[in-house]
Scaffold this active site. Sequence first.
Site, PDB file in Angstrom:
ATOM      1  N   LYS A  41      -2.313  -5.675   0.564  1.00 32.72           N
ATOM      2  CA  LYS A  41      -3.561  -4.901   0.605  1.00 32.72           C
ATOM      3  C   LYS A  41      -4.509  -5.380  -0.493  1.00 32.72           C
ATOM      4  CE  LYS A  41      -1.394  -1.303  -2.248  1.00 32.72           C
ATOM      5  NZ  LYS A  41      -0.724   0.013  -2.197  1.00 32.72           N
ATOM      6  N   ARG A 218       9.003  -2.222   0.099  1.00 34.05           N
ATOM      7  CA  ARG A 218       7.585  -2.608   0.102  1.00 34.05           C
ATOM      8  C   ARG A 218       7.286  -3.228  -1.262  1.00 34.05           C
ATOM      9  NH1 ARG A 218       7.828   2.681   1.749  1.00 34.05           N
ATOM     10  NH2 ARG A 218       6.681   3.408  -0.078  1.00 34.05           N
ATOM     11  N   MET A 311     -23.340  -9.733 -17.775  1.00 35.79           N
ATOM     12  CA  MET A 311     -22.972  -9.754 -16.359  1.00 35.79           C
ATOM     13  C   MET A 311     -22.301 -11.073 -15.973  1.00 35.79           C
ATOM     14  SD  MET A 311     -25.363  -9.186 -12.996  1.00 35.79           S
ATOM     15  CE  MET A 311     -25.857  -7.522 -13.375  1.00 35.79           C
ATOM     16  N   ASP A 312     -22.830 -12.184 -16.522  1.00 35.31           N
ATOM     17  CA  ASP A 312     -22.378 -13.504 -16.065  1.00 35.31           C
ATOM     18  C   ASP A 312     -21.816 -14.376 -17.172  1.00 35.31           C
ATOM     19  OD1 ASP A 312     -23.824 -12.803 -13.589  1.00 35.31           O
ATOM     20  OD2 ASP A 312     -25.579 -13.108 -14.882  1.00 35.31           O
TER      21      ASP A 312
HETATM   22  C1  LIG Z   1       0.584  -0.166  -2.645  1.00 33.88           C
HETATM   23  C2  LIG Z   1       1.760   0.452  -2.048  1.00 33.88           C
HETATM   24  C3  LIG Z   1       3.036  -0.099  -2.247  1.00 33.88           C
HETATM   25  C4  LIG Z   1       3.300  -1.232  -3.203  1.00 33.88           C
HETATM   26  O1  LIG Z   1       3.539  -0.697  -4.479  1.00 33.88           O
HETATM   27  P1  LIG Z   1       3.854  -1.649  -5.733  1.00 33.88           P
HETATM   28  O2  LIG Z   1       4.029  -0.702  -6.853  1.00 33.88           O
HETATM   29  O3  LIG Z   1       2.627  -2.509  -5.884  1.00 33.88           O
HETATM   30  O4  LIG Z   1       5.044  -2.429  -5.384  1.00 33.88           O
HETATM   31  C5  LIG Z   1       4.099   0.459  -1.558  1.00 33.88           C
HETATM   32  N1  LIG Z   1       3.925   1.515  -0.732  1.00 33.88           N
HETATM   33  C6  LIG Z   1       2.721   2.086  -0.540  1.00 33.88           C
HETATM   34  C7  LIG Z   1       2.607   3.253   0.375  1.00 33.88           C
HETATM   35  C8  LIG Z   1       1.605   1.589  -1.185  1.00 33.88           C
HETATM   36  O5  LIG Z   1       0.420   2.158  -0.998  1.00 33.88           O
END
Ligand SMILES: *Cc1c(COP(=O)(O)O)cnc(C)c1O
Length: 369
Positions: A41, A218, A311-312
């Site tokens: 993401k 995840r 800014m830059d």
């Molecule tokens: C962003 C997210 C993750 C990843 O978490 P990390 O701490 O970056 O590993 C896992 N599950 C959900 C629902 C998330 O939103």
Amino acid sequence: MQPTNFYRPTFAKIDLNEIKMNILNLKKHMNESIQVIAVVKANGYGHGDFEVSKAALQVGASMLAVATPDEAIRLRVLGIESPILVLGASPPTFAVLASEHDITVTVFQQDWFLHIPTLPKKLNVHIKIDTGMGRLGVTTESELRCLIQTIHQRSDVLIDGVFTHFATADEENTEQFTSQLTKFKTFLKHFPERPRCIHTANSAAALMQKDSLFDAVRFGISMYGLSPSAHVSNELPFPLGQAMTLHTEVVFVKKVTAGTTISYGATYTAENDEWIATLPIGYADGMLRKLSGQAVLIQGKRMPIIGRICMDQCMVRLNGQVPIGEPVVLIGRQGSEQITIEEWAQKIQTISYEIPCVLTNRVPRIYTS
Ligand SMILES: *Cc1c(COP(=O)(O)O)cnc(C)c1O
């Protein structure tokens, strides 16, 4: 997507090998059968969603996770064919497109299904349970039973997975983590058939909590080589490799006399005759104004950013003259010195996650592998 040419010498280097090694090391640390969902993401936490996705899939990640429907569509348009899970809320109006593009959505409300037409292809969903994060998810067992019943009445929707998210997995005190895990297991009993993929662990839990692994984890922040917290950093089961480094070059050097002021607000006054370098990076690149005072590496030594960050551009006090074009490492190693993303995060009192995420599009990402 690699820029072929850019005239400002400011860029972020992304070492995809580090990302691959972090995944392979995690796989080795866990039971071989546990799958890795690569969380890409927010443009892969600022590292580049497409490039990180390809690297992660090459070393056996079985699914990608994004936060929004649009992030998932983008990956499909770019040709990514693996399963993709949208972790955040998708509107019901996305259901048709999701099924057509084989995108898995997160569901947690019965009403979501009220206005969805019969779908052209089977839609995979993961049910989210709120066990204590207080963000998204089914909160009671009766709601869960109703949601499952609603889905079972449809032949065009499949419960592919069920998950929850921990609020405190990166902390030393495991009280809330344990209570969330227990609550999750209670909710699992309401599924007449076991969904294919049960998952709860974020990076912190994947690294530290064996009983949270289920079918998949995840893997987000630590895939990029960063620790979720100082506590996890002290307890890492294997070293993480930070994938992102940030670079620029000196574009101007001058000697100023004592009493000269530097940058907006004239907040810095040279105490002595000093050599000052100008760097072509500023807050519009994600080098936030609060980073004034942070060191950068030039010729293997730490030199402070002085005065307000513009800014830059920003200015650095040198300990002597350096040539125009001298390489500057803002994040990464030079000689025996190192500046980490965690150091930046500490300097501005935030978490490591925020630093790569706020690096803007103006900074080209250059990939090495
Ligand atoms: C962003 C997210 C993750 C990843 O978490 P990390 O701490 O970056 O590993 C896992 N599950 C959900 C629902 C998330 O939103």
